[in-house]
Scaffold this motif. Structure first.
Motif, PDB file in Angstrom:
ATOM      1  N   ALA A   1       0.973  -1.241  -0.073  1.00  0.00           N
ATOM      2  CA  ALA A   1       0.161  -0.050  -0.049  1.00  0.00           C
ATOM      3  C   ALA A   1       0.850   1.273   0.040  1.00  0.00           C
ATOM      4  O   ALA A   1       2.085   1.180   0.277  1.00  0.00           O
TER       5      ALA A   1
ATOM      6  N   GLY B   1      -4.032  -0.787  -8.169  1.00  0.00           N
ATOM      7  CA  GLY B   1      -4.670  -1.732  -7.104  1.00  0.00           C
ATOM      8  C   GLY B   1      -4.117  -1.544  -5.838  1.00  0.00           C
ATOM      9  O   GLY B   1      -4.350  -2.359  -4.815  1.00  0.00           O
TER      10      GLY B   1
ATOM     11  N   PRO C   1      -3.789  -0.141  -2.193  1.00  0.00           N
ATOM     12  CA  PRO C   1      -4.493   0.856  -1.311  1.00  0.00           C
ATOM     13  C   PRO C   1      -3.743   2.034  -1.262  1.00  0.00           C
ATOM     14  O   PRO C   1      -2.371   1.902  -0.821  1.00  0.00           O
TER      15      PRO C   1
ATOM     16  N   ASP D   1      -6.207   4.080 -10.529  1.00  0.00           N
ATOM     17  CA  ASP D   1      -6.830   2.868 -10.002  1.00  0.00           C
ATOM     18  C   ASP D   1      -6.174   2.327  -8.710  1.00  0.00           C
ATOM     19  O   ASP D   1      -6.035   1.055  -8.295  1.00  0.00           O
TER      20      ASP D   1
ATOM     21  N   PRO E   1      -7.299   2.603  -4.909  1.00  0.00           N
ATOM     22  CA  PRO E   1      -8.279   2.709  -3.874  1.00  0.00           C
ATOM     23  C   PRO E   1      -7.787   3.713  -2.937  1.00  0.00           C
ATOM     24  O   PRO E   1      -6.940   3.040  -1.987  1.00  0.00           O
TER      25      PRO E   1
ATOM     26  N   HIS F   1      -8.247  -0.231   5.957  1.00  0.00           N
ATOM     27  CA  HIS F   1      -8.431   0.122   4.437  1.00  0.00           C
ATOM     28  C   HIS F   1      -7.759  -1.012   3.727  1.00  0.00           C
ATOM     29  O   HIS F   1      -7.962  -1.297   2.586  1.00  0.00           O
TER      30      HIS F   1
ATOM     31  N   LYS G   1      -8.924  -4.561   3.800  1.00  0.00           N
ATOM     32  CA  LYS G   1     -10.218  -4.606   3.045  1.00  0.00           C
ATOM     33  C   LYS G   1     -10.022  -4.814   1.513  1.00  0.00           C
ATOM     34  O   LYS G   1     -10.597  -5.808   0.802  1.00  0.00           O
ATOM     35  N   ASN G   2      -9.111  -3.789   1.148  1.00  0.00           N
ATOM     36  CA  ASN G   2      -8.922  -3.720  -0.253  1.00  0.00           C
ATOM     37  C   ASN G   2      -8.176  -5.057  -0.697  1.00  0.00           C
ATOM     38  O   ASN G   2      -8.201  -5.445  -1.972  1.00  0.00           O
TER      39      ASN G   2
ATOM     40  N   ALA H   1     -10.073  -8.232  -1.100  1.00  0.00           N
ATOM     41  CA  ALA H   1     -11.105  -8.155  -2.413  1.00  0.00           C
ATOM     42  C   ALA H   1     -10.378  -8.345  -3.692  1.00  0.00           C
ATOM     43  O   ALA H   1     -10.968  -8.561  -4.721  1.00  0.00           O
ATOM     44  N   ARG H   2      -8.970  -8.685  -3.696  1.00  0.00           N
ATOM     45  CA  ARG H   2      -8.563  -8.876  -4.878  1.00  0.00           C
ATOM     46  C   ARG H   2      -8.631 -10.351  -5.323  1.00  0.00           C
ATOM     47  O   ARG H   2      -8.630 -11.153  -4.641  1.00  0.00           O
TER      48      ARG H   2
END
Length: 184
Positions: free
Chosen positions: A70, A104, A106, A133, A135, A176, A179-180, A183-184
């Motif tokens: 991230a 992708g 975060p 892109d 998040p 954060h 969570k992100n 989700a991948r």
């Protein structure tokens, strides 16, 4: 799980109040976050003519971003936007076309200013991150009104309420990220 977070200090100044803020955030980060600074002061100005023969500094910069989960941007406002050197670094990380290293990952933005200038810079930065892109964390927002003595050079925070906000903000960033990446 431990997440490796690369952070960028938007100001190149050794006396930057945003460097002090970054040090404070590193000091209160939850144990699941390992923070590493990603430097960019030595990058040349981005020029697409260099895409075919990528400079070593830019390749090393992109590799440092590839090695984190991230990204965190701690930035001031320059002329109602992000500092030019930071934008240059983001351009290098997103080029050449189709090789956007931020995709992708975060992201979060926070900053300090003597007024509220960082708010405008962060809004511009979030627009850039959306295009890339990456998040971005929406809440809580982090617009720190800096006063002399609030944060020492080593990151020690004089005001207990501010220190607690920093802990809360970093915990939200950790959520954060989790969570992100899940989700991948």
């Amino acid at each position: 799980m431990t997440y490796r977070v690369g952070y960028f200090v938007g100001s190149l100044s050794s006396q930057s109040i945003n460097r002090k803020l970054a040090n404070a955030l590193v000091a209160v980060a939850p144990t699941e976050l390992e923070l590493v600074e990603i430097g960019y002061a030595n990058l040349p100005l981005y020029n697409r003519d260099l895409d075919a023969a990528y400079p070593l500094e830019a390749a090393a910069f992109k590799a440092s971003i590839a090695n984190v989960d991230a990204v965190l941007f701690v930035t001031p406002e320059y002329n109602r936007s992000i500092p030019g050197a930071l934008k240059n670094a983001i351009d290098w990380g997103s080029r050449p076309a189709g090789e956007n290293i931020f995709k992708g990952k975060p992201a979060a933005t926070i900053g300090a200013s003597r007024g509220f200038g960082t708010a405008m810079a962060q809004q511009h930065l979030k627009n850039v991150l959306a295009f890339l892109d990456a998040p971005s964390m929406g809440q809580p927002e982090g617009y720190i009104k800096f006063t002399d003595g609030l944060i020492a050079d080593d990151g020690a925070v004089a005001d207990p309420d501010t220190a607690e906000f920093f802990r809360h903000w970093m915990a939200a960033f950790a959520q954060h990220i989790a969570k992100n990446l899940a989700a991948r």
